[in-house]
Write an enzyme that holds these catalytic residues in place. Structure first.
Site, PDB file in Angstrom:
ATOM      1  N   LYS A 192      34.826  92.363 -22.300  1.00  0.00           N
ATOM      2  CA  LYS A 192      35.651  92.963 -21.248  1.00  0.00           C
ATOM      3  C   LYS A 192      36.072  94.341 -21.716  1.00  0.00           C
ATOM      4  CE  LYS A 192      40.091  91.072 -22.752  1.00  0.00           C
ATOM      5  NZ  LYS A 192      41.246  90.243 -22.435  1.00  0.00           N
ATOM      6  N   HIS A 198      30.428  90.992 -36.672  1.00  0.00           N
ATOM      7  CA  HIS A 198      29.632  92.218 -36.530  1.00  0.00           C
ATOM      8  C   HIS A 198      29.616  93.016 -37.832  1.00  0.00           C
ATOM      9  CE1 HIS A 198      29.300  91.457 -32.275  1.00  0.00           C
ATOM     10  NE2 HIS A 198      28.594  92.564 -32.112  1.00  0.00           N
TER      11      HIS A 198
END
Length: 186
Positions: free
Chosen positions: A104, A39
């Site tokens: 998550k 990212h």
């Protein structure tokens, strides 16, 4: 109990608009992997005015760093990683057309507002079920950033990848609604 929604990629904004927090889905098609280091590189490319190494429009990124594949397997254990690590790096990807994330744990308000603005959805995969999830991955190819090892961006072909819509494109957040439902005053 409702049936799972069969969801095929690409994940268009029309498909996103029909998903609601609490829906269980089975995803079939192409998804991409990417964690913190990947990212950062994607955001660096954008800040330098470069094109991303793959077309992110209507795609899903799965936050995972899979373990090495055993002989004869496509991929090793492939459980989700904690999503908040990508929170500060996500909105620029929405601006490029990203419509789905799988991970998550909770997301911050900046990501949720970005989801509402750009029409994206956040799925949770089951932590601790990396081997089960890996069984839904039929093909894995490194797309870029191979030097990052398990954090390289991979193109995964999945069949019936199990996930739950935790935050929908309206901002409905299962982590908040379910916690409130079962809270007990002491």
């Amino acid at each position: 109990m409702s049936e799972d929604i069969r969801l095929e990629t690409p994940l268009t904004r029309d498909k996103v608009s029909k998903l609601r927090a609490g829906d269980t889905v089975k995803i079939t098609g192409i998804i991409y992997t990417g964690r913190d280091a990947a990212h950062i590189r994607l955001n660096e490319a954008l800040s330098q005015g470069e094109a991303l190494p793959f077309d992110i429009k209507d795609q899903i990124i799965y936050y995972v760093g899979p373990s090495p594949a055993k002989p004869g397997n496509v991929i090793g254990s492939a459980g989700p990683t904690t999503s908040y690590r990508m929170d500060g790096l996500t909105v620029p990807l929405f601006e490029q057309g990203l419509t789905g994330m799988i991970g998550k744990g909770a997301r911050n308000s900046v990501v949720i507002e970005g989801m509402k603005k750009y029409g994206a959805v956040y799925f949770a995969a089951i932590g601790g079920a990396g081997a089960l999830i890996a069984s839904t991955i039929k093909n894995s190819t490194i797309v870029c950033y191979e030097d990052l090892g398990p954090e390289a961006i991979r193109r995964l072909e999945v069949v019936d990848f199990p996930a739950v819509v935790v935050i929908d494109s309206k901002g409905n957040n299962l982590y908040e609604t379910e916690r409130a439902k079962y809270a007990v005053e002491v």
